[in-house]
Design a protein around this motif. Structure first.
Motif, short mmCIF file in Angstrom:
data_model
loop_
_atom_site.label_atom_id
_atom_site.label_comp_id
_atom_site.label_asym_id
_atom_site.label_seq_id
_atom_site.Cartn_x
_atom_site.Cartn_y
_atom_site.Cartn_z
N ASP A 63 38.61 35.03 25.80
CA ASP A 63 39.74 35.73 26.40
C ASP A 63 39.73 37.21 26.05
O ASP A 63 40.19 38.04 26.84
CB ASP A 63 41.06 35.10 25.94
CG ASP A 63 41.29 33.74 26.59
OD1 ASP A 63 40.71 33.50 27.66
OD2 ASP A 63 42.04 32.94 26.01
N ALA A 64 39.20 37.56 24.90
CA ALA A 64 39.14 38.97 24.49
C ALA A 64 38.13 39.76 25.32
O ALA A 64 38.14 40.99 25.30
CB ALA A 64 38.79 39.08 23.01
N CYS A 65 37.26 39.09 26.05
CA CYS A 65 36.25 39.77 26.86
C CYS A 65 36.78 40.28 28.19
O CYS A 65 36.10 40.98 28.91
CB CYS A 65 35.07 38.84 27.12
SG CYS A 65 34.17 38.44 25.63
N LYS A 66 38.02 39.94 28.51
CA LYS A 66 38.61 40.39 29.75
C LYS A 66 38.81 41.90 29.77
O LYS A 66 38.94 42.50 30.83
CB LYS A 66 39.93 39.68 30.00
CG LYS A 66 39.74 38.20 30.26
CD LYS A 66 41.05 37.51 30.48
CE LYS A 66 40.83 36.02 30.69
NZ LYS A 66 42.09 35.29 30.84
N ASP A 67 38.83 42.54 28.59
CA ASP A 67 39.03 43.99 28.52
C ASP A 67 37.75 44.77 28.81
O ASP A 67 37.77 45.98 28.95
CB ASP A 67 39.59 44.40 27.17
CG ASP A 67 38.63 44.12 26.02
OD1 ASP A 67 37.72 43.30 26.20
OD2 ASP A 67 38.80 44.73 24.95
N ARG A 68 36.62 44.11 28.93
CA ARG A 68 35.33 44.77 29.19
C ARG A 68 34.92 44.52 30.64
O ARG A 68 34.67 43.40 31.04
CB ARG A 68 34.27 44.26 28.23
CG ARG A 68 34.60 44.56 26.80
CD ARG A 68 33.33 44.51 25.98
NE ARG A 68 33.53 45.15 24.71
CZ ARG A 68 33.20 46.42 24.46
NH1 ARG A 68 32.65 47.15 25.39
NH2 ARG A 68 33.40 46.94 23.28
N ALA A 69 34.81 45.58 31.41
CA ALA A 69 34.52 45.47 32.83
C ALA A 69 33.15 44.84 33.09
O ALA A 69 32.97 44.07 34.03
CB ALA A 69 34.58 46.84 33.49
N HIS A 70 32.14 45.15 32.28
CA HIS A 70 30.80 44.66 32.53
C HIS A 70 30.61 43.20 32.09
O HIS A 70 29.56 42.62 32.32
CB HIS A 70 29.76 45.55 31.87
CG HIS A 70 29.94 45.69 30.40
ND1 HIS A 70 30.83 46.58 29.85
CD2 HIS A 70 29.36 45.06 29.36
CE1 HIS A 70 30.79 46.49 28.54
NE2 HIS A 70 29.90 45.57 28.22
N LEU A 71 31.62 42.57 31.47
CA LEU A 71 31.53 41.16 31.10
C LEU A 71 32.36 40.25 32.01
O LEU A 71 32.42 39.05 31.79
CB LEU A 71 32.01 40.96 29.65
CG LEU A 71 31.10 41.51 28.57
CD1 LEU A 71 31.72 41.29 27.21
CD2 LEU A 71 29.73 40.88 28.63
N LYS A 72 32.98 40.79 33.01
CA LYS A 72 33.82 39.99 33.91
C LYS A 72 32.99 39.20 34.89
O LYS A 72 31.96 39.52 35.29
CB LYS A 72 34.82 40.87 34.65
CG LYS A 72 35.87 41.41 33.72
CD LYS A 72 36.90 42.19 34.49
CE LYS A 72 37.96 42.68 33.51
NZ LYS A 72 39.02 43.36 34.15
#
Length: 72
Positions: A63-72
């Motif tokens: 869930d913390a990866c939602k703040d990174r555009a290249h991991l969406k």
């Protein structure tokens, strides 16, 4: 850090596996960036001569990866 990562780092640094049977011919330098500032969190790995990226993301941090555009 679990034993897999320690074994991985030792193999890259010294060119041997845990059993010491296989040796690497050329060493590699790589960068580990601790995205959360802790080794149990997300880790970004880069090789200086390679354009790709590798990420180690624990399931609890997805869930913390939602703040990174290249991991969406």
């Amino acid at each position: 850090m679990n034993s897999f990562w320690w074994d991985f780092l030792i193999a890259l640094k010294y060119g041997v596996t845990k059993a010491g049977a296989k040796k690497m011919n050329n060493g590699k330098a790589f960068n580990l960036f601790l995205l959360d500032g802790e080794v149990t969190g997300r880790i970004k790995c880069t090789l200086p001569s390679w354009s790709g990226l590798a990420y180690k993301i624990p399931r609890t941090y997805l869930d913390a990866c939602k703040d990174r555009a290249h991991l969406k």
